[in-house]
Design an enzyme around this catalytic site. Structure first.
Site, mmCIF file in Angstrom:
data_model
loop_
_atom_site.group_PDB
_atom_site.id
_atom_site.type_symbol
_atom_site.label_atom_id
_atom_site.label_comp_id
_atom_site.label_asym_id
_atom_site.label_seq_id
_atom_site.Cartn_x
_atom_site.Cartn_y
_atom_site.Cartn_z
ATOM 1 N N ARG A 64 0.866 -1.175 0.000
ATOM 2 C CA ARG A 64 0.000 0.000 0.000
ATOM 3 C C ARG A 64 0.900 1.221 0.000
ATOM 4 O O ARG A 64 1.591 1.513 0.984
ATOM 5 C CB ARG A 64 -0.894 -0.008 1.239
ATOM 6 C CG ARG A 64 -1.803 1.211 1.357
ATOM 7 C CD ARG A 64 -3.024 1.066 0.480
ATOM 8 N NE ARG A 64 -4.031 2.086 0.827
ATOM 9 C CZ ARG A 64 -4.329 3.141 0.071
ATOM 10 N NH1 ARG A 64 -3.691 3.333 -1.073
ATOM 11 N NH2 ARG A 64 -5.265 3.985 0.447
ATOM 12 N N GLU A 131 -4.607 -8.381 -5.724
ATOM 13 C CA GLU A 131 -3.276 -8.960 -5.904
ATOM 14 C C GLU A 131 -3.059 -10.147 -4.980
ATOM 15 O O GLU A 131 -2.582 -11.207 -5.414
ATOM 16 C CB GLU A 131 -2.204 -7.891 -5.648
ATOM 17 C CG GLU A 131 -2.112 -6.841 -6.747
ATOM 18 C CD GLU A 131 -1.153 -5.724 -6.408
ATOM 19 O OE1 GLU A 131 -1.010 -4.801 -7.236
ATOM 20 O OE2 GLU A 131 -0.544 -5.759 -5.313
#
Length: 337
Positions: A64, A131
């Site tokens: 992130r 993902e």
């Protein structure tokens, strides 16, 4: 390692002299040993391997961006590049759409190792969740490895029992539907059962060193087998490994020379892939006769020292800077003429 091929240009000779000067004033415990392969001994290898426009990655980093890009992610990525590991660093903030595809799909599918860096807001990103779900799917289908890093969170957070992950998944359920969210939840729970590293147990530098060691160990069979189809290369590699004496603490120069087309560059690349993970930093400088000295020093400083903007007045100053930095690093340098 330096490869000499017939005559060399003035720039190549000058760069060689500068590199020799770089090492000659090292402490006496660092003795330069001049070595070369037996004269006239041809290497029965195939020609140079052609470069492919489709790059295969070894490691895929999922993270992130706002949480870790400027901390552990960039540091881990740089460490892997210096170790000669081909790594894909995804940036979920640049992704658009709802499906994984294109370069991202190929990067995940072709990578051998996945490293998701779980941070506080990782689960708030739908792309990060896509993902990790696809990583788990690939792991079930193929022989893939997932090595999770927990950055400011614990494995229990991924099991959705506490904290921001449970809250983020509840929000996703309202926006993306129950079926999609359930797939993400199952993927997170599965990865939570995999042994990884927690930042609070090691600190960042130690954690990166442990991850790099584990990745290098797992990639070693692949790096060892990439040249299995080249007849006779393994005997030549073992001969050079003995000359290198990796267990010693001195500085070694090894010269591979001979006529063109017998496989010197192929052999040097094979050695580079084999030993790069054992050094703090590595650099493979190709075609040094085609580049000026300052350009070569800039490339070397970027690879080995991590200096992207190498600001020096001339080659002598560059030599002094590189010498000072290399004295405290275990480094591997390959020069190809």
């Amino acid at each position: 390692m330096r490869k000499r091929e017939g005559g060399s240009s003035g720039a190549a000779r000058a760069f060689g002299r500068i590199m020799k000067d770089t090492f000659e004033d090292f402490p006496k415990s660092f003795q330069i040993t001049g070595m070369e392969c037996p004269k006239g001994k041809s290497l029965p290898l195939g020609g140079e391997s052609s470069s492919s426009s489709r790059r295969d990655y070894e490691v895929f980093l999922s993270f992130r961006g706002p949480d870790t890009r400027l901390t552990i992610t960039d540091s881990l990525y740089a460490a892997m590049i210096r170790a000669g590991i081909c790594v894909f660093k995804d940036d979920e903030e640049l992704r658009v759409g709802e499906e994984i595809g294109g370069e991202l799909l190929r990067a995940i599918s072709n990578s051998k190792i996945y490293i998701p860096i779980f941070s506080k807001d990782y689960a708030s990103s739908k792309w990060c969740l896509r993902e990790v779900a696809y990583m788990v799917e690939c792991r079930k289908r193929d022989e893939k490895v997932i090595l999770p890093i927990f950055y400011g969170v614990d494995a229990s957070d991924l099991k959705l029992r506490t904290g921001s992950y449970g809250k983020a998944l509840r929000k996703h359920k309202r926006q993306s539907g129950e079926d999609t969210t359930k797939q993400w939840e199952e993927a997170l729970r599965e990865v939570a059962r995999i042994k990884g590293w927690n930042l609070k147990d090691y600190g960042q530098d130690k954690l990166i060193a442990l991850v790099l060691e584990e990745v290098s160990d797992k990639l070693m069979p692949t790096q060892r087998n990439w040249c299995d189809g080249l007849v006779g290369i393994h005997d030549q590699m073992e001969a050079i490994m003995k000359l290198l004496g990796l267990g010693t603490s001195d500085v070694r120069f090894v010269v591979i020379h001979g006529m063109g087309g017998i496989g010197k560059t192929t052999l040097a690349k094979a050695i580079f892939k084999r030993i790069s993970s054992q050094f703090q930093s590595c650099s493979f400088l190709s075609d040094i006769r085609e580049n000026d000295i300052l350009s070569l020093q800039k490339k070397l400083s970027s690879d080995i020292l991590g200096i992207r903007h190498f600001k020096v007045i001339d080659a002598d100053e560059g030599r002094d800077v590189i010498k000072q930095k290399l004295m405290i690093r275990k480094s591997s340098l390959f020069l190809m003429t």
